[in-house]
Structure formats: structure tokens, C-alpha cells
Write a protein that holds these residues in place. Structure first.
Motif, mmCIF file in Angstrom:
data_model
loop_
_atom_site.group_PDB
_atom_site.id
_atom_site.type_symbol
_atom_site.label_atom_id
_atom_site.label_comp_id
_atom_site.label_asym_id
_atom_site.label_seq_id
_atom_site.Cartn_x
_atom_site.Cartn_y
_atom_site.Cartn_z
ATOM 1 N N ILE A 54 -5.912 0.477 -20.787
ATOM 2 C CA ILE A 54 -6.320 -0.441 -19.729
ATOM 3 C C ILE A 54 -5.496 -0.105 -18.492
ATOM 4 C CG2 ILE A 54 -6.346 -2.839 -18.941
ATOM 5 C CD1 ILE A 54 -6.783 -3.727 -21.741
ATOM 6 N N THR A 55 -6.138 -0.054 -17.339
ATOM 7 C CA THR A 55 -5.433 0.156 -16.087
ATOM 8 C C THR A 55 -5.221 -1.205 -15.437
ATOM 9 O OG1 THR A 55 -6.461 2.312 -15.842
ATOM 10 C CG2 THR A 55 -5.479 1.354 -13.870
ATOM 11 N N TYR A 56 -3.996 -1.685 -15.490
ATOM 12 C CA TYR A 56 -3.638 -2.976 -14.901
ATOM 13 C C TYR A 56 -3.328 -2.787 -13.423
ATOM 14 C CZ TYR A 56 -2.948 -4.649 -19.693
ATOM 15 O OH TYR A 56 -3.118 -5.004 -20.999
ATOM 16 N N LYS A 57 -3.750 -3.743 -12.607
ATOM 17 C CA LYS A 57 -3.449 -3.730 -11.178
ATOM 18 C C LYS A 57 -2.726 -5.022 -10.852
ATOM 19 C CE LYS A 57 -7.272 -0.757 -10.241
ATOM 20 N NZ LYS A 57 -8.566 -0.540 -9.690
ATOM 21 N N LEU A 58 -1.518 -4.897 -10.319
ATOM 22 C CA LEU A 58 -0.677 -6.056 -10.032
ATOM 23 C C LEU A 58 -0.251 -6.058 -8.586
ATOM 24 C CD1 LEU A 58 1.923 -5.404 -12.862
ATOM 25 C CD2 LEU A 58 -0.128 -6.735 -13.089
ATOM 26 N N THR A 59 0.002 -7.230 -8.082
ATOM 27 C CA THR A 59 0.639 -7.394 -6.787
ATOM 28 C C THR A 59 1.913 -8.181 -7.013
ATOM 29 O OG1 THR A 59 -1.491 -7.415 -5.664
ATOM 30 C CG2 THR A 59 0.385 -8.276 -4.443
ATOM 31 N N VAL A 60 3.018 -7.661 -6.521
ATOM 32 C CA VAL A 60 4.304 -8.327 -6.690
ATOM 33 C C VAL A 60 4.371 -9.492 -5.715
ATOM 34 C CG1 VAL A 60 6.804 -8.052 -6.598
ATOM 35 C CG2 VAL A 60 5.368 -6.154 -7.367
ATOM 36 N N LEU A 61 4.556 -10.698 -6.222
ATOM 37 C CA LEU A 61 4.705 -11.879 -5.367
ATOM 38 C C LEU A 61 6.168 -12.164 -5.065
ATOM 39 C CD1 LEU A 61 2.075 -14.250 -7.036
ATOM 40 C CD2 LEU A 61 1.787 -12.785 -5.026
ATOM 41 N N ASP A 62 7.016 -11.968 -6.063
ATOM 42 C CA ASP A 62 8.440 -12.208 -5.907
ATOM 43 C C ASP A 62 9.168 -11.425 -6.989
ATOM 44 O OD1 ASP A 62 10.734 -13.227 -4.852
ATOM 45 O OD2 ASP A 62 10.532 -15.230 -5.740
ATOM 46 N N ALA A 83 -12.180 -7.552 -14.925
ATOM 47 C CA ALA A 83 -12.569 -8.005 -16.264
ATOM 48 C C ALA A 83 -13.244 -6.891 -17.056
ATOM 49 C CB ALA A 83 -13.500 -9.208 -16.154
ATOM 50 N N GLU A 84 -13.870 -5.932 -16.362
ATOM 51 C CA GLU A 84 -14.545 -4.832 -17.054
ATOM 52 C C GLU A 84 -13.564 -4.013 -17.885
ATOM 53 O OE1 GLU A 84 -14.960 -4.880 -13.450
ATOM 54 O OE2 GLU A 84 -16.597 -6.289 -13.761
ATOM 55 N N ALA A 85 -12.311 -3.940 -17.454
ATOM 56 C CA ALA A 85 -11.307 -3.173 -18.194
ATOM 57 C C ALA A 85 -11.083 -3.771 -19.571
ATOM 58 C CB ALA A 85 -9.999 -3.116 -17.422
ATOM 59 N N PHE A 86 -11.033 -5.092 -19.648
ATOM 60 C CA PHE A 86 -10.826 -5.751 -20.928
ATOM 61 C C PHE A 86 -12.080 -5.662 -21.800
ATOM 62 C CE2 PHE A 86 -7.818 -7.858 -18.052
ATOM 63 C CZ PHE A 86 -6.642 -7.550 -18.720
ATOM 64 N N GLU A 87 -13.259 -5.722 -21.175
ATOM 65 C CA GLU A 87 -14.503 -5.563 -21.932
ATOM 66 C C GLU A 87 -14.591 -4.150 -22.519
ATOM 67 O OE1 GLU A 87 -17.537 -6.524 -19.137
ATOM 68 O OE2 GLU A 87 -16.964 -8.643 -19.062
ATOM 69 N N HIS A 88 -14.129 -3.170 -21.726
ATOM 70 C CA HIS A 88 -14.121 -1.789 -22.204
ATOM 71 C C HIS A 88 -13.207 -1.673 -23.424
ATOM 72 C CE1 HIS A 88 -14.333 2.549 -22.097
ATOM 73 N NE2 HIS A 88 -13.007 2.619 -22.055
ATOM 74 N N LEU A 89 -12.070 -2.363 -23.415
ATOM 75 C CA LEU A 89 -11.162 -2.335 -24.558
ATOM 76 C C LEU A 89 -11.812 -2.939 -25.796
ATOM 77 C CD1 LEU A 89 -8.284 -1.690 -25.583
ATOM 78 C CD2 LEU A 89 -7.693 -4.037 -25.004
#
Length: 139
Positions: A54-62, A83-89
């Protein structure tokens, strides 16, 4: 804070060593650039990491002061993984959930139990039929 420590703090990796190895393998990018484990992370950085297909995409808030509980993780990062990434898994898990081909190798324990259950019922049916025929011949 270092990227490996940040990913460990927000619970994407179980240990810092695993996070460091992921950085060395090139599974983690920060703002589109491959990141070394010692790369500093700041608020508004965009992190992309590849884990468990799964390719996770995050934004650092703090930046957290230390490792945080699972309920507090959302304070320090925003998960933008589609959500497609999790469905693919899920599809990958279903495709791997196959059964071995018939006739290849020894029966598994489950196969043996199924075979025994099948034979057990057949023997009962034959015994019942034999007793009925003997009773009819005696009468």
C-alpha cells in the motif's frame, strides 16, 4: 525530528530499526524526494511511504514529542491515502486465498478430517442398509 523516528512515533512502523530499513530501501519519500533516515521532518511536509503493498500518503500536521498512543495519532498527521489502495489490498488477499490443486502432495489435516467424516457416514449408511435387509429376510 528524524523521519524514521517520526514514522515510529505515529505508529507506521513497529520499531525505529524497521523504519530506518524502509528509508534505506527507498520506500519513503518526503516532498517527492527519497528520504534518508536522518532527514528532518517539519509541519506541512508530505510523506509517501510504501508498506505492505500500500502506498500511504501523509501530511505532517505537527511533530510529536515522543511515541503517541493510537488514538492520538491523528493529531500529528493527516492520512490522505486513497480508499482504492485498501480495496486493492483486499483483492490481493482474496487472490492469495486459494487452495492447493487436487492430487498435489499429501492431504492436509483438514483434508484428512474431511475424508474421515466422509468415510464415517458411508460406513453408517451401509451398516443401516445391511441390518434392514437381514431383518426383511428373517420375516
Amino acid at each position: 525530528m528524524r523521519i524514521d523516528k517520526y514514522l515510529w512515533c505515529v505508529r507506521y512502523y513497529k520499531t525505529r530499526n524497521i523504519a530506518t530499513e524502509a528509508c534505506k530501501k527507498g520506500h519513503i519519500t518526503v516532498n517527492g524526494q527519497a528520504a534518508k533516515a536522518s532527514r528532518e521532518v517539519f509541519a506541512t511536509d508530505k510523506i509517501t511511504l510504501r508498506k505492505d503493498q500500500i502506498t500511504y500518503k501523509l501530511t505532517v500536521l505537527d511533530v510529536p514529542p515522543n511515541r503517541v498512543g493510537a488514538k492520538l495519532v491523528d493529531i500529528y498527521r493527516k492520512d490522505e491515502t486513497p480508499a482504492e489502495a485498501f480495496e486493492h489490498l483486499e483483492l490481493l488477499k482474496l487472490s492469495k486465498d486459494y487452495y492447493r490443486a487436487k492430487g498435489t502432495g499429501r492431504p492436509t489435516k483438514k483434508d484428512r478430517r474431511d475424508i474421515d467424516d466422509f468415510h464415517y457416514y458411508d460406513e453408517d449408511d451401509n451398516i443401516d442398509n445391511n441390518t434392514e435387509t437381514t431383518n426383511e429376510s428373517e420375516v
